[in-house]
Motif scaffolding. Structure first.
Motif, short mmCIF file in Angstrom:
data_model
loop_
_atom_site.label_atom_id
_atom_site.label_comp_id
_atom_site.label_asym_id
_atom_site.label_seq_id
_atom_site.Cartn_x
_atom_site.Cartn_y
_atom_site.Cartn_z
N GLN A 105 0.82 -1.21 0.00
CA GLN A 105 0.00 0.00 0.00
C GLN A 105 0.86 1.27 0.00
O GLN A 105 0.40 2.32 -0.43
CB GLN A 105 -0.94 -0.01 1.22
N ILE A 158 7.25 6.71 6.37
CA ILE A 158 6.30 7.15 7.39
C ILE A 158 6.77 8.49 7.96
O ILE A 158 7.90 8.59 8.44
CB ILE A 158 6.21 6.13 8.53
N ILE A 176 1.74 4.49 14.81
CA ILE A 176 1.41 3.45 13.82
C ILE A 176 1.01 2.14 14.46
O ILE A 176 0.28 1.36 13.86
CB ILE A 176 2.56 3.21 12.80
N SER A 225 -4.68 4.84 11.00
CA SER A 225 -4.48 4.53 9.60
C SER A 225 -4.45 5.81 8.80
O SER A 225 -5.16 6.76 9.10
CB SER A 225 -5.62 3.64 9.09
N THR A 226 -3.56 5.84 7.81
CA THR A 226 -3.54 7.00 6.93
C THR A 226 -4.02 6.61 5.54
O THR A 226 -3.92 7.39 4.61
CB THR A 226 -2.11 7.56 6.80
N GLY A 268 -8.38 1.82 5.44
CA GLY A 268 -7.76 0.72 6.19
C GLY A 268 -8.35 0.71 7.59
O GLY A 268 -8.83 1.74 8.07
N THR A 269 -8.31 -0.43 8.24
CA THR A 269 -8.88 -0.45 9.59
C THR A 269 -7.89 0.10 10.61
O THR A 269 -8.27 0.46 11.71
CB THR A 269 -9.25 -1.87 10.03
N LEU A 272 -5.73 -1.65 12.07
CA LEU A 272 -5.50 -2.68 13.10
C LEU A 272 -4.32 -3.57 12.75
O LEU A 272 -3.81 -4.29 13.61
CB LEU A 272 -6.75 -3.56 13.27
N LEU A 317 -1.00 -3.26 12.15
CA LEU A 317 0.23 -3.20 12.95
C LEU A 317 -0.06 -3.49 14.41
O LEU A 317 0.75 -4.08 15.11
CB LEU A 317 0.90 -1.84 12.80
N PHE A 319 10.56 -2.85 8.19
CA PHE A 319 10.10 -3.39 9.47
C PHE A 319 10.94 -4.63 9.77
O PHE A 319 11.16 -5.46 8.88
CB PHE A 319 8.63 -3.79 9.41
#
Ligand SMILES: Nc1ncnc2c1ncn2[C@@H]1O[C@H](COP(=O)(O)OP(=O)(O)OP(=O)(O)O)[C@@H](O)[C@H]1O
Ligand SMILES: [Mg+2]
Lengths: 120, 463
Positions: free
Chosen positions: B372, B404, B412, B418-419, B424-425, B427, B429, B455
């Motif tokens: 995304q 980010i 985050i 969510s951006t 997006g939910t 949830l 991360l 990550f």
């Protein structure tokens, strides 16, 4: 001349549905997903009423309210929000909001509120 | 006994030892001085005796009657001298020797007097004079010699005693410093290592038997501090959990209210404008309602995932295998978005003890986020490697996406942050963080806005 109404909500469906209902009433409606382009548009074209969502990414509803009131004090602002929290409601009312709708919005009530705002 | 007490005790002991040695040395010096004084006196006396005997010789050789008078005089003077130094002589050689000396001198004198009184030179008296003279001389020589030897003996003896006490003090000092290092330095080393691990967030407690002294009280204090920190941390975690539960509930209300409102508005508009809507629009409306219920379903599913029993279903696994399995799941998404993927799987990774499905879920979430964040044509690199200290297995997922912004970084991992434009939910991360935390692992983020994000999931190696 028919009244001009601006709707700002990052949920596309809100704008789409409100437009259908309000256009039926003979209003001219423009919808925006973000506040920034909406405020730009407001500067080049007068509106009678701004309906804005409260919680949005980027510029949020309270900022829209402040900007509109400082630029065009005569324009009525109606606030809608998915998250009706008392603090926010009080803040919104103090900021001279004309009306306040928690989601889910009753379109009939929204129409009545708009009618009242235009009569004022 | 406490260390302080022991130190004081050993110091007092050392002090006493030095005191005794000092007293001993002074006493030796004193007795050497007395003896030397005596030797000096004895030399004088000897000299006088020698002079007397010289006169005695004159008497015998040259028949000089006057010599007897001289001897008498000298003997009387010497007797006076002897009397005046009697205390020193007694002190050095003892009363017996003094008495003997006096007696020999008296005998000699009486022999002289005897001769001079009679004015006759009988052989017997002369012989007596000679014998008494020799006796006096010999005795005086003998005790002088004896005292000289004694002085030498005392000097030698003090040398030995001082030598031995030097070693005694040395050994005592070494013992004390050894004791100090054992009883103070060692515990301090231990305390230092504990302090290090406490500052690293591991609230250990020193289990070894705690000495009943000052280092013991330090250790007890550290232990109670560590315990206190641990319980404080638990409180903080607890309150953070409550706080994030609050965020979660507020988020759920908001997130579910939005699609709910959409459905409601569609339904109202549908009823309101039914006659003016054509068939296509009506079907579109229903499709939208279906889409919104789908949104709610996704939120609910994520919530359920999260509220599922937290205990992971653990098994020994190979991280490379988990990564490959994950890739199969997301390959389609990657292809659709035209994203090139490279795998850099480390060789010889230690095994991990994890719930493979949950870890896959984490990787899917991370890969989905990366996709995304990248426009078509980006590049995704997944690598596995062993952690620096060899105790962890690390998996990093690096993208070339938008990165980010600094101000979002602290949020985050919050639920519902969510951006994403496409709803997006927020949830992903949060759930991933929970899973990794449950595995005693860590997630780290490294991001450069505009350049990309990495990550890194680090999980403990299975021993
Ligand atoms: N690889 C990434 N690159 C850039 N931003 C990222 C990346 N991963 C996460 N983010 C940011 O963190 C936010 C939270 O991510 P998270 O996965 O929790 O939610 P989401 O992706 O928005 O929604 P979803 O619940 O569908 O995963 C994202 O909205 C995005 O702003
Ligand atoms: Mg995500």
């Amino acid at each position: 001349m028919s009244a001009r109404i601006m709707i700002i909500d990052d949920e596309k469906i809100v704008g789409d549905m409100a437009r259908i209902s309000l256009e039926q009433e003979g209003y001219e409606v423009e919808t925006f997903l973000n506040a920034a382009p909406a405020l730009d548009r407001l500067r080049e074209q007068g509106f009678d009423i701004v309906v804005t969502d409260l919680k949005m990414k980027g510029i949020d509803g309270l900022e829209v309210l402040r900007t509109v009131k400082s630029l065009y004090p005569g324009v009525k602002v109606i606030m809608i929000t998915a998250f009706a929290n008392l603090d926010v409601a009080i803040e919104a009312l103090r900021g001279d909001v004309f009306d306040f709708f928690p989601k889910p919005v009753k379109i009939k009530e929204l129409k009545e509120s708009i009618k009242k705002a235009l009569q004022n | 006994m406490k260390i302080g007490g022991k130190l004081i005790f050993s110091n007092i002991f050392n002090f006493l030892l030095i005191l005794i040695i000092g007293a001993f040395a002074i006493q030796n010096l004193n007795s050497i001085l007395t003896k030397l004084k005596f030797i000096e006196i004895a030399d004088d006396l000897n000299f006088s005796f020698l002079e007397m005997r010289l006169s005695e010789k004159n008497y015998f050789l040259y028949r000089d009657e006057g010599a007897l008078k001289e001897i008498e005089q000298k003997a009387a003077v010497t007797q006076g001298v002897l009397n005046s130094v009697s205390r020193d002589v007694i002190r050095a050689t003892g009363r017996q020797n003094y008495d003997l000396l006096e007696r020999y001198l008296g005998d000699y004198l009486s022999a002289v007097k005897d001769i001079s009184a009679r004015h006759s030179r009988d052989l017997q008296s002369e012989e007596r004079l000679r014998v008494e003279g020799r006796k006096l001389m010999e005795f005086s020589d003998r005790i002088t010699h004896l005292e000289r030897t004694k002085v030498n003996g005392i000097i030698l003896y003090s040398k030995q005693v001082l030598f031995v006490s030097f070693f005694a003090i040395l050994i005592l000092a070494l013992t004390i410093s050894h004791f100090l290092s054992k009883r103070i330095v060692m515990p301090i080393k231990e305390i230092e290592s504990i302090a290090k691990s406490i500052s690293a967030g591991d609230f250990k407690i020193i289990q070894k038997d705690i000495p009943n002294d000052e280092t013991g009280s330090v250790i007890r204090a550290i232990n109670s501090m560590s315990g206190e920190l641990r319980s404080r941390e638990e409180q903080i975690i607890q309150s953070k959990k409550l706080a994030s539960l609050g965020i979660l509930i507020a988020g759920v209300a908001h997130e579910i209210n939005n699609p709910l409102n959409n459905i409601s508005m569609i339904a109202q508009t549908y009823a309101d404008a039914y006659d003016s809507l054509d068939r296509g629009q009506r079907i579109d409306f229903m499709g939208k309602i279906e889409g919104e219920t789908e949104r709610i379903k996704r939120i609910v599913k994520n919530l359920l995932d999260f509220s599922k029993p937290k205990e992971p279903d653990l098994a020994v696994a190979d991280m490379n295998g988990i990564v490959k399995d994950t890739l199969k799941l997301v390959q389609n998404m990657l292809d659709v978005s035209n994203i090139e993927t490279s795998l850099e799987l480390g060789a010889g990774l230690p095994p991990v003890f994890v719930d493979g499905h949950q870890i896959q879920q984490v990787f899917v979430n991370l890969v989905a986020n990366s996709i995304q964040a990248m426009s078509s044509g980006g590049r995704l690199t997944i690598s596995t490697f062993t952690g620096k200290d060899g105790n962890t297995v690390e998996t990093s997922i690096a993208d070339t996406g938008k990165g980010i912004p600094q101000e979002f970084l602290p949020h985050i991992f919050d639920p519902f942050f969510s951006t994403r434009e496409d709803a997006g939910t927020g949830l992903g991360l949060w759930v991933s963080y929970g899973i990794v935390k449950n595995h005693n692992g860590r997630i780290a983020v490294d991001t450069k806005p505009g350049r990309g994000t990495t990550f890194t999931v680090s999980l403990p190696a299975h021993k």
